[in-house]
Write an enzyme that holds these catalytic residues in place. Structure first.
Site: not given
Ligand SMILES: [Fe+2]
Ligand SMILES: [Fe+2]
Length: 330
Positions: A33, A76, A112, A115, A165, A197-198, A201
């Protein structure tokens, strides 16, 4: 201080698997995305309606909420600090032969970067915050850098990223939940996909540590203990408002996050317990004497921290930030 050869050997050994980590834990650029997928399409005919929707939905959200969302976004946006820090780890080689680790760090950074981009655009369109003040805070934070207590040691750094994360997964998820409860669907979705996403990770970094434990258990245990003794600091530890000194905004931001229940001391303890469990800290035998003591320290730490946490109250007084006007409307 140069690291012992064994650490560099371990980094080299694990590096051979990095391509498979990239495939397993990261998503190809063509498939993942992008911020625009979640934000109003300004090229469409009815973009004004979508922006109106954002502004309408945002009216229900309270003061602490905006403060936390701003600070999360700024955290971020300070991504240059984190990438340069990780690139500087012992065992990473970004010049000449491009090693697997620098590939991982670049791909991770690329993910990252979306974000802060997403949340920044949302905040801008919401009209609820003073973007110029926020932009100054971001520039300050990047200028001020951070010191997470890892030095250039990859073991300590991977403890930090495993922890951090998951912390960001929790906080983005909770912000999304609060937004959803107030009927703000667009923001809730943004926070949830970022939280996703976090989590990926986090799973990757905790796996790196897992593999290092297989190769160098005593040193990995000592690194884990050292990071927990120092306490895992937040990447925005030095955050400030314009005209103020370094780090002066952090405590007020952290108190707002605790009041909202977005990220609390209990979450910190919970993350530690989860890491202890995943790495099966209690199962390690044949450690050096110091590492045995480190293992015992880590096993006992969650309970010890819970007892201390129950005695500490979160301050209830709201600090007035330059980022957000008192009534939320500037
Ligand atoms: Fe992160
Ligand atoms: Fe992030």
């Amino acid at each position: 201080m140069a690291l012992s050869n064994i650490r560099l050997e371990v980094m080299k050994t694990v590096e051979k698997q990095v391509d498979s980590f990239v495939d397993k834990y990261l998503i190809p650029i063509e498939d993942i995305w992008q911020p625009t997928d979640l934000l109003p399409n300004l090229q469409s005919e009815n973009y004004i309606d979508e922006i109106k929707q954002i502004r309408e939905e945002s009216k229900e959200l309270g003061y602490d909420f905006w403060v936390v969302l701003v600070a999360d976004m700024v955290t971020e946006e300070a991504l240059p600090t984190y990438e340069s820090w990780l690139m500087d780890m012992e065992g990473v080689q970004q010049h000449g032969r491009q090693d697997g680790w620098s590939k991982w760090i670049r791909h991770w950074t690329g993910e990252e970067n979306r974000h802060g981009d997403t949340l920044n655009k949302y905040l801008y369109l919401s009209g609820r915050v003073d973007m110029r003040e926020i932009e100054k805070t971001t520039q300050y934070l990047i200028s001020d850098g951070f010191d997470i207590g890892t030095g250039r040691d990859p073991y300590r750094n991977f403890i930090y990223t495993s922890f951090q994360e998951l912390a960001t997964n929790i906080s983005h998820k909770r912000v999304g939940q609060l937004a959803k409860n107030k009927g703000n669907k667009m923001l809730a979705k943004m926070c949830n996909v970022i939280a996703g996403d976090e989590m990926r990770h986090h799973l990757a970094y905790r796996e790196f540590v897992n593999i290092i434990f297989e190769h160098d258990p005593s040193e990995m245990m000592l690194a884990f203990q050292d990071m927990m003794k120092k306490k895992i600091v937040m990447p925005a530890q030095f955050i400030r408002e314009s005209g103020e000194g370094i780090a002066t905004a952090f405590e007020n931001f952290s108190n707002a996050a605790q009041r909202l229940g977005v990220y609390t001391t209990y979450d910190y303890i919970d993350i530690l317990s989860k890491l202890n469990e995943y790495w099966q800290i209690d199962k390690f035998t044949s450690l050096t004497d110091d590492a045995e003591k480190a293992r015992d320290y880590l096993m006992a730490l969650p309970d010890r921290m819970t007892r201390i946490a129950s005695r500490i109250a979160v301050p209830q007084d709201q600090h007035q930030f330059k980022w957000v006007a008192a009534n939320g409307v500037l």
